[in-house]
Structure formats: structure tokens, C-alpha cells
Design an enzyme around this catalytic site. Structure first.
Site, PDB file in Angstrom:
ATOM      1  N   LYS A 166       0.844  -1.193   0.000  1.00 48.10           N
ATOM      2  CA  LYS A 166       0.000   0.000   0.000  1.00 48.10           C
ATOM      3  C   LYS A 166       0.876   1.238   0.000  1.00 48.10           C
ATOM      4  CE  LYS A 166      -1.759   2.575   3.192  1.00 48.10           C
ATOM      5  NZ  LYS A 166      -1.759   3.922   2.558  1.00 48.10           N
ATOM      6  N   GLU A 204      10.769   0.939  10.026  1.00 48.01           N
ATOM      7  CA  GLU A 204      11.750   2.009   9.783  1.00 48.01           C
ATOM      8  C   GLU A 204      11.007   3.315   9.989  1.00 48.01           C
ATOM      9  OE1 GLU A 204      13.320   5.050   8.365  1.00 48.01           O
ATOM     10  OE2 GLU A 204      13.104   4.146   6.371  1.00 48.01           O
ATOM     11  N   CYS A 207      13.747  10.726   6.451  1.00 44.98           N
ATOM     12  CA  CYS A 207      13.731  10.260   7.834  1.00 44.98           C
ATOM     13  C   CYS A 207      15.105  10.353   8.479  1.00 44.98           C
ATOM     14  CB  CYS A 207      13.200   8.831   7.903  1.00 44.98           C
ATOM     15  SG  CYS A 207      14.019   7.687   6.779  1.00 44.98           S
ATOM     16  N   GLU A 213      10.782  15.606  15.264  1.00 48.27           N
ATOM     17  CA  GLU A 213      11.041  15.512  13.825  1.00 48.27           C
ATOM     18  C   GLU A 213      10.121  16.484  13.086  1.00 48.27           C
ATOM     19  OE1 GLU A 213      11.755  11.966  10.607  1.00 48.27           O
ATOM     20  OE2 GLU A 213      10.024  11.787  11.928  1.00 48.27           O
TER      21      GLU A 213
END
Length: 477
Positions: free
Chosen positions: A184, A258, A292, A389
Site C-alpha cells: 500500500k 523504519e 527520515c 522531527e
């Protein structure tokens, strides 16, 4: 249902992809109508609607998992590795042949500069399929015993920042090991995944080996929670990763995650300053900071901080922001209005907490989602912009005096995905690399990827590795 893509000859230097106004899912080797609602995917640069996408419901997820299970039981797991390798090689070659189409579509749908999708993303995608094709008949050397076996059906959920590259990271090792997949893509960037489905058809991949379902979080939850899935691979936010870990707890499903990062990019006083400035820019402004492992925390030794910041600001002032399809563009569009809102909110928090903001002076386009390259100085470890983040083109600058202080500040984060070290001393590089709690540590460079090298993190950056021989272990028993 017919294939959603039609191709016209490329005028001048630009490939043209004509996208059908709407299309469905890729299940059991065919494009089919979905049973759920539809949603629109738009260009982040112009806010124009690119296409209308089918949202997979529970029945569609069931059909995709059933098709993957049938292909696994009857064809793919029984096929010798050398035969699976032929399909992977074929896919890699077709990706190379259609690289211009893939690059243009990625930049249209994602907002990233064409030179990044053309020169970095798509070549690395092909390289991953070539690399894992080479492993398909050598799995006894992967470190899982002399007769390793595939897991079964892999549910794979990927993010919007590197749609095609994340697809390759997930699908290539899974297929090489003999698994089948249901993937997906993110709801804001589904188009290159659907074009990859057409590449699977072109490569004559057996039906059901790769299935692509589109949708938002509900579709992902249905896929991850499906009882017919043996393996879950997810790349995305830490919050969603934690939810996935909770949902599969107590089951026999294997999981790799991850997740987010808040990487420290550490510059010592003996570093090659101009080279370090280029690495800092690449570390945080590549792909608009939608990375990331972005070097979003710059740690600079106090004695060179003023000089480095002056050079960094001068370099940032040369970055060009604009049309992602212009090959001269350095900074493209933020992927979505939602992400732009988060970047703005956290930047305003930085202002409110007393950090000093400096941003490139530029006229932003009136349409689309844009945020200028920005840095904050006077940042402490307590600032939210140093802890959370941001996932955008925003750099927080901290200083240090000694290697021990740099190490303490670098490791003072709940994340542990990546880090960078800039120094002329090889011994210092090794000392820092051994002490940094990060899955990947770059020395005198940043954001360099190779299919032969493993990638992954510690702590709230997830667990498991992708890439290299280590990437095979997640798909073997």
C-alpha cells in the site's frame, strides 16, 4: 479494467505521462475496480488534481491477500531462485528503460525536484532490483542457514517521501526470497506504485506475486491486521509504527519498522569546511527535508561556528525553489498541505522558545505548498525543534566544545536512525561512529545510499534492516 497509463512520445527533453482520470487497484495481475470510495491525488506544486484513486476496502484487501497467497503456494515459493532472478532482472531493466516516465511522474505526484528523482531515486530503484536479483539463487549464503525458506505473504506499507524507492526497498528483497507481496503506497503519492504495477505486467510477472492496493490509514490497518499476512514491513512515522507493533503483538507475524529520526550532523574544527557545508545542505534540504535520516540537528564546534554559519547562509542563498519539473530547481514543493502546516507550527514554536530564525529570502509561488530553506540558531537541547522531527527544510544549529559534549548532545534523542561526522582525523571518526547510537553513521558525507549497505535504526527509529544482505533476513526463516 485497462491499464491506467498511456504514453506519448517525449517532446524535447521531457517525458510525458498521460494519467487516466480515475483507476482502480492492481490485484492478481490485473487492474480492477475498487469497492471503496475514491480520493484525489494532487500536484503539491500547483494543487491541480492529477487523478482520482480508488480506495481499497476490506473486501479488496481480502482479494489482494488471497491472490498473493495463491501465487505464493502455487508458483513463487516453488520457483527456483535462478528463475525468480530472471524476473527481477527484467523488472530492473524495464525501470531503466522507462526511467524518464517514472522520474516525471514521481516529481509530479511528490513535489520533489526532477533532478533528484531522475538522478538519485530512479537509478537507485533499478540498482536495488539488480542487486537482489543477484541474491535470489544464493540465499544459503544470507546467514539464515543452508536451506532458508520464505515467510509467505508480506504486507508492505510505504510513505510519501520516496514512494518509488521505498517500494523497491520493500519489494525487491521480498521477491528474491520467494515471498509474495501486497503493498500500500501513501495516499498522497500512489501513482508511481501503480505504474510499477504496469511494469510487473510488462515483465510477465506471475499474477498475484505483486499486488498494489491504494487508500489511507484505514486501508493500511486492514492490510496489517489481516490474518492471511505473514510479514509486515512499514516505513513511516513513529506514532503509526508503535500502533502497528501493538496490533501485531501476540501474533506470529514478523515485523520490521523504519520510523522517524532526528539525526545529528557533527562538524569538528578540523573538518573541510566547504565540503561540510555541501554535506549540511544535502543532509537537510535534499527532498525538501522529507527524509527520515535528514541531518536536522547541526552540531558545530564552537571555534568555527561563526565561519561555518556565514558560509552556510551564503550557500543556502543560492538554492533555487520552484517548479519541480525544472531541472535547475533545488527545492521543490512540500508534499501536502497537512505537512506544510506541521512545518509552520514547529517553526513558530522555535520562534516562541527564543531561537533565532534565518530563512532564504525568496518569493514563494502563490499556488501549491512551499516553505523556504530555514535555519535556527541559539537552539538548546530543550527546544522542541531540537527534539521533534519536523520533516521539512528546517535546520536546528547547536554548538559544542569537546568530542564528549558532541557525543552527549548527539545521543540525547529518542531516535537513533542516522548521524554524520565531519573531521580530518580518522581515529575521531571511528571513535564517534562506535559511540553514536545510530543505525547509520556517515563520515565526511551525508545521505549516501547503496543497495549493498543495510539501513535501519535504534530506539524510536524502529528495528530491522533494509538493504544489503541484512535486508534478506527480514524475509527468510
Amino acid at each position: 479494467m485497462p491499464s491506467p497509463f498511456e504514453y506519448a512520445p517525449a517532446p524535447e527533453s521531457r517525458a510525458v505521462v498521460d494519467i487516466a482520470p480515475s483507476y482502480g487497484l492492481f490485484i492478481d495481475g490485473q487492474f480492477v475496480d475498487g469497492h471503496g470510495a475514491t480520493f484525489k491525488t494532487i500536484s503539491p506544486a500547483t494543487e491541480e488534481v492529477l487523478s482520482e484513486i480508488a480506495e481499497a476496502d476490506q473486501a479488496d484487501v481480502d482479494a489482494a491477500v488471497k491472490a498473493a497467497r495463491k501465487a505464493y503456494d502455487r508458483v513463487w515459493s516453488r520457483m527456483p531462485g535462478r528463475e525468480r532472478a530472471k524476473y527481477l532482472y527484467r523488472i530492473a531493466r524495464i525501470i531503466q528503460e522507462r526511467s524518464r516516465e517514472l522520474a516525471v511522474l514521481e516529481s509530479l505526484d511528490n513535489g520533489k525536484p526532477i533532478k533528484e528523482s531522475r538522478d538519485v531515486d530512479v537509478p537507485t530503484v533499478a540498482a536495488h532490483f539488480f542487486y537482489y536479483a543477484g541474491w535470489a539463487d544464493k540465499l544459503e549464503y544470507a546467514g539464515r542457514g543452508t536451506d532458508p525458506q520464505p515467510l509467505g505473504v508480506a504486507a508492505q506499507v510505504i510513505p510519501w517521501n520516496f514512494p518509488l524507492l521505498m517500494l523497491a526497498w520493500k519489494i525487491a528483497p521480498a521477491l528474491a526470497c520467494g515471498n509474495t507481496v501486497v503493498l500500500k503506497p501513501a495516499e498522497t503519492t500512489p501513482l508511481t506504485a501503480l505504474l510499477f504495477a504496469e511494469i510487473c505486467q510488462q515483465a510477465d510477472l506471475p499474477p498475484g506475486v505483486v499486488n498494489i492496493i491504494t487508500g489511507a490509514g484505514g486501508t493500511g490497518q486492514a492490510l496489517v491486521g489481516h490474518p492471511g499476512v505473514d510479514k509486515v514491513a512499514f516505513t513511516g512515522s513513529t506514532e503509526v509504527g508503535k500502533a502497528i507493533a501493538r496490533s501485531v503483538a501476540g501474533t506470529s507475524k514478523r515485523v520490521t519498522l523504519e520510523l522517524g529520526g532526528k539525526a545529528a550532523n557533527i562538524v569538528f574544527d578540523d573538518a573541510p569546511i566547504d565540503q561540510a557545508v555541501e554535506g549540511i545542505v544535502d543532509g537537510i534540504f535534499f527532498n525538501q527535508g522529507h527524509v527520515c535520516c535528514a541531518g536536522s540537528r547541526l552540531l558545530v564546534q564552537e571555534s568555527i561556528a561563526d565561519d561555518l554559519l556565514e558560509r552556510l547562509k551564503a550557500r543556502m542563498s543560492t538554492l533555487r525553489m520552484g517548479d519541480p519539473l525544472d531541472k535547475n530547481t533545488d527545492i521543490g514543493a512540500i508534499n501536502s498541505g497537512e505537512q506544510l502546516k506541521r512545518i509552520r507550527e514547529l517553526s513558530e514554536v522555535g520562534d516562541a522558545e527564543g531561537a533565532e530564525r534565518w530563512e532564504v529570502a525568496c518569493d514563494l509561488p502563490t499556488k501549491g505548498f512551499w516553505f523556504p530553506p530555514t535555519l535556527f540558531t541559539g537552539v538548546s537541547q530543550a527546544h522542541r525543534i531540537a527534539r521533534e522531527e519536523i520533516f521539512g527544510p528546517v535546520l536546528s544549529v547547536l554548538t559544542f566544545r569537546t568530542p564528549a559534549e558532541a557525543l552527549e548532545k548527539a545521543n540525547n534523542t529518542p531516535y537513533g536512525l542516522s548521524a554524520g561526522v565531519w573531521t580530518d582525523k580518522g581515529s575521531l571518526i571511528l571513535k564517534m561512529a562506535n559511540s553514536l547510537r545510530a543505525g547509520v553513521v556517515w563520515a565526511n558525507t551525508f545521505n549516501k545510499f547503496d543497495p549493498t549497505s543495510p539501513f535501519g535504526g535504534y530506539k524510536e527509529s524502529g528495528y530491522g534492516r533494509e538493504g544489503g544482505r541484512h535486508g534478506l533476513e527480514a524475509y527468510l526463516k
